[in-house]
Motif scaffolding. Structure first.
Motif, PDB file in Angstrom:
ATOM      1  N   ALA A  20       0.680  -0.785   0.348  1.00  0.00           N
ATOM      2  CA  ALA A  20       0.005   0.014   0.028  1.00  0.00           C
ATOM      3  C   ALA A  20       0.688   0.879  -0.360  1.00  0.00           C
ATOM      4  N   THR A  21       2.283   1.355   0.838  1.00  0.00           N
ATOM      5  CA  THR A  21       3.064   2.329   0.673  1.00  0.00           C
ATOM      6  C   THR A  21       3.712   2.020  -0.629  1.00  0.00           C
ATOM      7  N   ALA A  24       1.867   4.226  -2.627  1.00  0.00           N
ATOM      8  CA  ALA A  24       0.950   5.901  -2.704  1.00  0.00           C
ATOM      9  C   ALA A  24       1.707   6.467  -2.334  1.00  0.00           C
ATOM     10  N   GLU A 224      -3.963   0.159   3.730  1.00  0.00           N
ATOM     11  CA  GLU A 224      -4.266   2.215   3.273  1.00  0.00           C
ATOM     12  C   GLU A 224      -4.066   3.317   3.504  1.00  0.00           C
ATOM     13  N   ASP A 225      -4.609   2.768   4.746  1.00  0.00           N
ATOM     14  CA  ASP A 225      -4.690   3.747   6.193  1.00  0.00           C
ATOM     15  C   ASP A 225      -3.332   4.727   6.712  1.00  0.00           C
ATOM     16  N   ALA A 227      -0.054   3.286   4.912  1.00  0.00           N
ATOM     17  CA  ALA A 227       0.735   4.489   3.968  1.00  0.00           C
ATOM     18  C   ALA A 227       0.647   6.279   4.301  1.00  0.00           C
TER      19      ALA A 227
END
Length: 297
Positions: A20-21, A24, A224-225, A227
């Motif tokens: 996810a990171t 991002a 995702e929260d 990242a």
């Protein structure tokens, strides 16, 4: 948040928080080195980044094995000319209580988390100092390392050690304009699926179901929260932030305290065991410190 021109290395980026990171970072304009022990998973993330118009390369390497950190940093320099950010995210779990934990499980968990973070941090720091211009080291801690957790003694020790290294490295690298911080994420991933209290929520997330709002309010969210905090720490907006442990998960963002004395008594000439016993009620007058990660989800 604009990361145009920055080069980011993310370990353990084939799945979960690392993946996810990486995505991002790519969306924010960074060029990304995607590391994972699974080369196919790393290349799949690279494909996602490039399909969205970004630039990325994959490095298949097992973090914690000799030479893997240097291979990742070399890939950044060879592909993009420099390195600006390391996000050390690679990890494994082998949970068990003390009397059931075998040496090979200890070696794997400590080798991946603690030794792997050390080796990656060292390789990145050497590159930062050689090229000049500063940089950012972003390490991955855990609530288990901050508070302890049943069945996770080895994992907690490794994660606690990472925070200790972070504090020391932030002092050692300040002259080089390198920031060093640790994130304390609470996200549902395949790793946390091994925790019984979280397993049903991980399954629901993988089915595409939204997380219950009370869970998010308690700080449990998706990869995702997490990242955005890493993206922030890699950006110029965070140049003044170093030596900190920052929590992120669900709807919560937090600043963790450093260990500190909560009660001090003085006795001229020093303390005997008998004197400690007599003074113990004063030492513990405000209560002893709690241990354990709350799992009332």
């Amino acid at each position: 948040m604009d990361l145009q021109g920055k080069i980011a290395l993310i370990t353990g980026a084939g799945l979960g928080i690392g993946r996810a990171t990486a995505l991002a970072m790519g969306r924010a304009g960074a060029r990304v080195v995607v590391n994972d022990i699974d080369g196919n998973a790393a290349r799949a993330v690279v494909d996602e980044i490039t399909a969205a118009g970004g630039e990325a390369v994959a490095v298949a390497a097992a973090i914690g094995t000799d030479g893997s950190a240097e291979a990742c940093v070399d890939a950044a320099v060879e592909s993009f000319g420099r390195l600006d950010t390391l996000f050390a995210c690679a990890g494994v779990l082998r949970d068990s209580v003390l009397w059931k934990t075998e040496d090979d499980a200890f070696d794997l968990v400590v080798g991946t988390h603690l030794k792997g973070t050390f080796q990656c941090g060292r390789a990145a720091a050497r590159q930062f100092r050689a090229q000049g211009g500063g940089g950012s080291l972003i390490l991955t801690a855990s609530p288990a390392g901050q508070q302890g957790n049943f069945g996770q003694g080895v994992y907690a020790a490794a994660k606690s050690g990472i925070v200790g290294m972070m504090r020391s490295w932030s002092l050692e690298l300040v002259r080089d304009q390198v920031t060093v911080n640790a994130i304390v994420p609470t996200a549902l991933t395949r790793m946390t699926a091994t925790i019984p209290a979280l397993a049903p929520h991980v399954a629901a997330m993988e089915r595409g179901e939204p997380l219950p709002q009370p869970l998010r309010e308690k700080g449990i969210g998706t990869p995702e929260d997490v990242a955005p905090l890493v993206v922030f720490l890699a950006s110029d907006a965070a140049r003044g932030v170093t030596g900190q442990a920052l929590g992120i998960g669900g709807d919560r963002l937090s600043l963790w305290s450093h260990p500190a004395e909560v009660r001090v008594l003085q006795k001229p000439g020093g303390w005997s065991a008998e004197a400690i016993a007599q003074g113990w009620d004063d030492v513990a007058a405000q209560g002893l410190q709690p241990v354990g990660v709350p799992l009332d989800f």
